[in-house]
Scaffold this motif. Sequence first.
Motif, mmCIF file in Angstrom:
data_model
loop_
_atom_site.group_PDB
_atom_site.id
_atom_site.type_symbol
_atom_site.label_atom_id
_atom_site.label_comp_id
_atom_site.label_asym_id
_atom_site.label_seq_id
_atom_site.Cartn_x
_atom_site.Cartn_y
_atom_site.Cartn_z
ATOM 1 N N VAL A 193 0.846 -1.243 -0.042
ATOM 2 C CA VAL A 193 0.028 -0.053 0.109
ATOM 3 C C VAL A 193 0.946 1.102 0.103
ATOM 4 O O VAL A 193 1.839 1.266 0.735
ATOM 5 C CB VAL A 193 -0.544 0.020 1.247
ATOM 6 N N PHE A 194 0.575 2.384 -0.731
ATOM 7 C CA PHE A 194 1.188 3.516 -0.733
ATOM 8 C C PHE A 194 0.090 4.615 0.058
ATOM 9 O O PHE A 194 -0.953 4.789 -0.355
ATOM 10 C CB PHE A 194 1.495 4.162 -2.339
ATOM 11 N N GLY A 195 0.917 4.913 1.232
ATOM 12 C CA GLY A 195 -0.066 5.299 2.108
ATOM 13 C C GLY A 195 -0.583 7.061 2.100
ATOM 14 O O GLY A 195 -1.512 7.504 2.578
ATOM 15 N N ASP A 196 0.175 7.625 1.176
ATOM 16 C CA ASP A 196 -0.119 9.083 0.969
ATOM 17 C C ASP A 196 -0.939 9.302 -0.135
ATOM 18 O O ASP A 196 -0.259 9.553 -1.222
ATOM 19 C CB ASP A 196 1.201 10.211 0.906
ATOM 20 N N VAL A 197 -2.262 9.487 -0.023
ATOM 21 C CA VAL A 197 -3.155 9.208 -1.164
ATOM 22 C C VAL A 197 -3.121 10.802 -1.955
ATOM 23 O O VAL A 197 -3.511 10.573 -2.897
ATOM 24 C CB VAL A 197 -4.736 9.098 -0.653
ATOM 25 N N ASN A 198 -2.460 11.817 -1.295
ATOM 26 C CA ASN A 198 -2.310 12.943 -1.984
ATOM 27 C C ASN A 198 -0.979 13.153 -2.980
ATOM 28 O O ASN A 198 -0.833 14.363 -3.473
ATOM 29 C CB ASN A 198 -2.781 14.132 -0.898
ATOM 30 N N ASP A 199 -0.162 12.249 -2.472
ATOM 31 C CA ASP A 199 1.216 12.305 -3.128
ATOM 32 C C ASP A 199 1.364 11.313 -4.608
ATOM 33 O O ASP A 199 1.576 10.374 -4.533
ATOM 34 C CB ASP A 199 2.329 11.919 -2.215
ATOM 35 N N GLU A 200 0.804 12.202 -5.460
ATOM 36 C CA GLU A 200 0.471 11.588 -6.842
ATOM 37 C C GLU A 200 1.957 11.149 -7.544
ATOM 38 O O GLU A 200 1.978 10.204 -8.115
ATOM 39 C CB GLU A 200 -0.288 12.432 -8.079
ATOM 40 N N ALA A 201 2.857 11.984 -7.288
ATOM 41 C CA ALA A 201 4.244 11.655 -8.030
ATOM 42 C C ALA A 201 5.013 10.741 -7.016
ATOM 43 O O ALA A 201 5.540 9.857 -7.829
ATOM 44 C CB ALA A 201 5.105 13.236 -8.003
ATOM 45 N N GLY A 202 4.815 10.669 -5.942
ATOM 46 C CA GLY A 202 5.388 9.371 -5.163
ATOM 47 C C GLY A 202 4.637 8.290 -5.382
ATOM 48 O O GLY A 202 5.520 7.194 -5.692
ATOM 49 N N LYS A 218 -0.960 -4.250 -7.142
ATOM 50 C CA LYS A 218 -0.619 -3.385 -6.142
ATOM 51 C C LYS A 218 -1.657 -3.318 -5.226
ATOM 52 O O LYS A 218 -3.049 -3.311 -5.755
ATOM 53 C CB LYS A 218 -0.101 -1.908 -6.312
ATOM 54 N N SER A 219 -1.794 -3.288 -3.705
ATOM 55 C CA SER A 219 -2.738 -3.177 -2.834
ATOM 56 C C SER A 219 -3.001 -1.642 -2.947
ATOM 57 O O SER A 219 -2.120 -0.877 -2.754
ATOM 58 C CB SER A 219 -2.403 -3.544 -1.616
ATOM 59 N N LEU A 220 -4.340 -1.104 -3.096
ATOM 60 C CA LEU A 220 -4.521 0.216 -3.060
ATOM 61 C C LEU A 220 -5.463 0.694 -1.588
ATOM 62 O O LEU A 220 -6.136 -0.307 -1.343
ATOM 63 C CB LEU A 220 -5.105 0.762 -4.239
ATOM 64 N N ILE A 221 -5.484 2.081 -1.480
ATOM 65 C CA ILE A 221 -6.240 2.308 -0.272
ATOM 66 C C ILE A 221 -7.365 3.408 -0.721
ATOM 67 O O ILE A 221 -8.229 3.704 0.079
ATOM 68 C CB ILE A 221 -5.655 2.778 0.927
ATOM 69 N N ASN A 222 -7.159 3.790 -1.743
ATOM 70 C CA ASN A 222 -8.045 4.976 -2.361
ATOM 71 C C ASN A 222 -8.326 4.924 -3.780
ATOM 72 O O ASN A 222 -7.303 4.790 -4.720
ATOM 73 C CB ASN A 222 -7.360 6.274 -2.015
ATOM 74 N N PRO A 223 -9.569 5.316 -4.116
ATOM 75 C CA PRO A 223 -10.075 5.189 -5.561
ATOM 76 C C PRO A 223 -9.177 5.966 -6.338
ATOM 77 O O PRO A 223 -9.068 5.598 -7.732
ATOM 78 C CB PRO A 223 -11.457 5.373 -5.382
ATOM 79 N N ARG A 224 -8.739 7.241 -6.071
ATOM 80 C CA ARG A 224 -8.010 8.004 -6.828
ATOM 81 C C ARG A 224 -6.701 7.309 -7.503
ATOM 82 O O ARG A 224 -5.992 7.794 -8.509
ATOM 83 C CB ARG A 224 -7.474 9.403 -6.085
#
Length: 290
Positions: A193-202, A218-224
């Motif tokens: 999981v990539f935890g910072d849903v606002n860090d698109e570049a990361g 990949k496991s995701l946590i946010n629809p974006r």
Amino acid sequence: MTLRRSMLFLPGSNAAMLSTAFVFEADSFMFDLEDAVSLREKDTARLLVYHALKMPAYAKREKVVRINPLSTPFGRLDLEAVVRAGVDVVRLPKTDTAEDVADLETEVERIERACGREVGSTRLMAAIESASGVVNALAIAKASPRIMGIALAGFDYVMDMQTQRGDGTELFYARCAVLHAARAARVDAFDVVFGDVNDEAGFLKEVDLIKRLGFTGKSLINPRQIELLHNAFAPAQEEVDYARRVVAAAAQAEEKGLGVVSLNGKMVDAPVIAMAERVLQRAAASGVRQ
Ligand SMILES: CC(=O)SCCNC(=O)CCNC(=O)[C@H](O)C(C)(C)COP(=O)(O)OP(=O)(O)OC[C@H]1O[C@@H](n2cnc3c(N)ncnc32)[C@H](O)[C@@H]1OP(=O)(O)O
Ligand SMILES: O=C([O-])CC(=O)C(=O)O
Ligand SMILES: [Mg+2]
């Protein structure tokens, strides 16, 4: 070709998310009964997820449930509910050994027989979240024919390793070990999981790395994160064009009875052709124009 690029976590206690998330284009939905659900809400979440699994809106979607470990008071209750509700895949968190999978399989088979579900129809996946799990990854991946994939779970893993999430160096060995175990066992491999849903570049940087390493998804946590992942995983148009030229060159070589030919100076032989065919299949499955 079935794509399993994105597996979207949904906290099992969140009724609003459960009753609307099917609008998203995730390849799999993962209803969570474990760490996204507080101890007070374990029973409510189990009931909500039981009903979500039966919703017609999810009928044609791959449904995964992350249960609580069988060593907790909740694990067996979770399993009983979700196998009866017709879950496609049970995700076992914090899998440290092949015996963890064997114990799960014994329970699943018992419940399948008790409720009249076809024995073997419940698939399993294991999340690897510790140093022990990484060291035992191959045995875990091969522990049952029901295993469809293994996932690296980065948050718990870095805790176990006494480090923290950073630029990916801290996950490098675990990613390679989990990936090799999955490929050797012929099952899918899922990244953290990539935890910072606002860090698109990361997020995109991480996705680029795991695509090049060879992860299935990949496991995701946010629809974006879904569309970003699918776009990054789709073969680029140049890759597709090149693959078509390779397949055409291979067809001509076959006509001439040649095993290996050159395409603009680059060797085209059996593995190159197989790779080109895979690119074309992935492109078709990803909706890339050919
Ligand atoms: C270490 C681990 O165990 S990770 C696995 C367990 N964790 C989870 O399951 C977390 C799932 N994700 C979430 O709860 C949330 O995405 C958060 C808390 C990470 C971020 O929340 P927010 O900042 O509110 O997200 P955002 O602003 O993008 O939400 C937009 C919409 O998408 C919805 N949404 C957010 N995440 C999800 C999700 N995973 N599934 C479905 N819908 C979601 C929100 O409810 C919101 O809906 P609304 O517009 O109708 O109100
Ligand atoms: O299973 C996952 O992908 C998320 C998780 O629990 C972790 O990172 O510890
Ligand atoms: Mg975890």
